[in-house]
Design a protein around this motif. Structure first.
Motif, short mmCIF file in Angstrom:
data_model
loop_
_atom_site.label_atom_id
_atom_site.label_comp_id
_atom_site.label_asym_id
_atom_site.label_seq_id
_atom_site.Cartn_x
_atom_site.Cartn_y
_atom_site.Cartn_z
N HIS A 29 0.82 -1.21 0.00
CA HIS A 29 0.00 0.00 0.00
C HIS A 29 0.85 1.26 0.00
CE1 HIS A 29 -3.18 -2.61 0.41
NE2 HIS A 29 -3.70 -2.24 1.55
N TYR A 30 2.01 1.18 0.61
CA TYR A 30 2.83 2.37 0.80
C TYR A 30 4.12 2.35 0.01
CZ TYR A 30 -0.35 2.43 4.72
OH TYR A 30 -1.48 2.38 5.48
N LEU A 31 4.63 1.19 -0.27
CA LEU A 31 5.91 1.03 -0.96
C LEU A 31 5.74 -0.06 -2.03
CD1 LEU A 31 8.12 1.00 2.25
CD2 LEU A 31 7.93 2.87 0.61
N PRO A 32 6.75 -0.30 -2.86
CA PRO A 32 6.62 -1.35 -3.87
C PRO A 32 6.33 -2.71 -3.23
CG PRO A 32 8.51 0.01 -4.35
CD PRO A 32 7.99 0.45 -3.01
N GLY A 33 5.53 -3.47 -3.91
CA GLY A 33 5.11 -4.78 -3.42
C GLY A 33 3.62 -4.90 -3.67
N GLY A 34 2.99 -5.78 -2.98
CA GLY A 34 1.55 -5.94 -3.11
C GLY A 34 1.17 -7.37 -3.41
N ILE A 104 -0.97 -3.69 11.05
CA ILE A 104 -1.26 -3.58 9.62
C ILE A 104 -1.22 -2.13 9.15
CG2 ILE A 104 -2.99 -4.00 7.83
CD1 ILE A 104 -3.91 -6.40 9.44
N GLY A 105 -1.77 -1.23 9.92
CA GLY A 105 -1.86 0.17 9.52
C GLY A 105 -3.23 0.48 8.96
N MET A 106 -3.29 1.39 8.02
CA MET A 106 -4.57 1.78 7.41
C MET A 106 -5.06 0.66 6.50
SD MET A 106 -5.33 4.64 8.72
CE MET A 106 -6.71 5.16 7.72
N VAL A 107 -6.33 0.32 6.67
CA VAL A 107 -6.94 -0.75 5.89
C VAL A 107 -8.05 -0.15 5.04
CG1 VAL A 107 -8.28 -2.88 6.01
CG2 VAL A 107 -6.38 -2.52 7.58
N GLY A 108 -8.06 -0.54 3.80
CA GLY A 108 -9.09 -0.05 2.90
C GLY A 108 -9.38 -1.06 1.81
N SER A 109 -10.15 -0.63 0.84
CA SER A 109 -10.55 -1.53 -0.23
C SER A 109 -9.35 -1.96 -1.08
CB SER A 109 -11.62 -0.88 -1.11
OG SER A 109 -11.14 0.33 -1.66
#
Length: 136
Positions: A29-34, A104-109
């Motif tokens: 969500h914040y850096l490369p990856g996913g 986890i931090g901020m969670v969203g769709s």
């Protein structure tokens, strides 16, 4: 390749690589990856385990065929894209919880979309690899 050292190392690497794949999934969500990269890392962990211990032992870990993950992931990704329509926002608009979750931090769709991609990638890669390994 069924050496004792390789089997032992694969047994230790499987949980470590799976944990790392979840880290990459959440980091996306914040850096490369996913979801895509995390799914590839998880798939590599299972492929390594199947080469070291045999495909039947790896299939016992799953308890179901990995191809089931593909429609599950597609439905989750589709739902995360359609969910903004329920609150009168455009398709694929990010919806976020107001408070961050611990660790986890901020969670969203976007996280649910990434989890769907993660499941699809694992399902596709393992279906292909297991099919190839079964024919050898």
């Amino acid at each position: 390749m069924r050496s004792l050292i390789f089997r032992t190392a694969a047994g230790y690497l499987l949980p470590i690589l799976l944990l790392f794949s979840v880290f990459i999934l959440l980091r996306g969500h914040y850096l490369p990856g996913g979801g895509f990269v995390g799914g590839l890392i998880a798939s590599i962990a299972f492929v390594l385990h199947s080469i070291a211990n045999g495909i039947e032992n790896t299939k016992k870990i799953f308890k179901f065929h990995p191809r089931i993950l593909m429609p599950m992931g597609l439905c989750l990704s589709l739902f995360s894209g359609l969910s903004p329509l329920l609150v009168n926002k455009p398709f694929m608009t990010g919806l976020w919880f107001k408070e961050p979750f611990p660790v986890i931090g901020m969670v969203g769709s976007a996280l649910f979309f990434d989890i769907g991609v993660y499941l699809v990638v694992i399902g596709v890669v393992l279906t292909i690899i297991f099919t190839i390994l079964e024919s050898i």
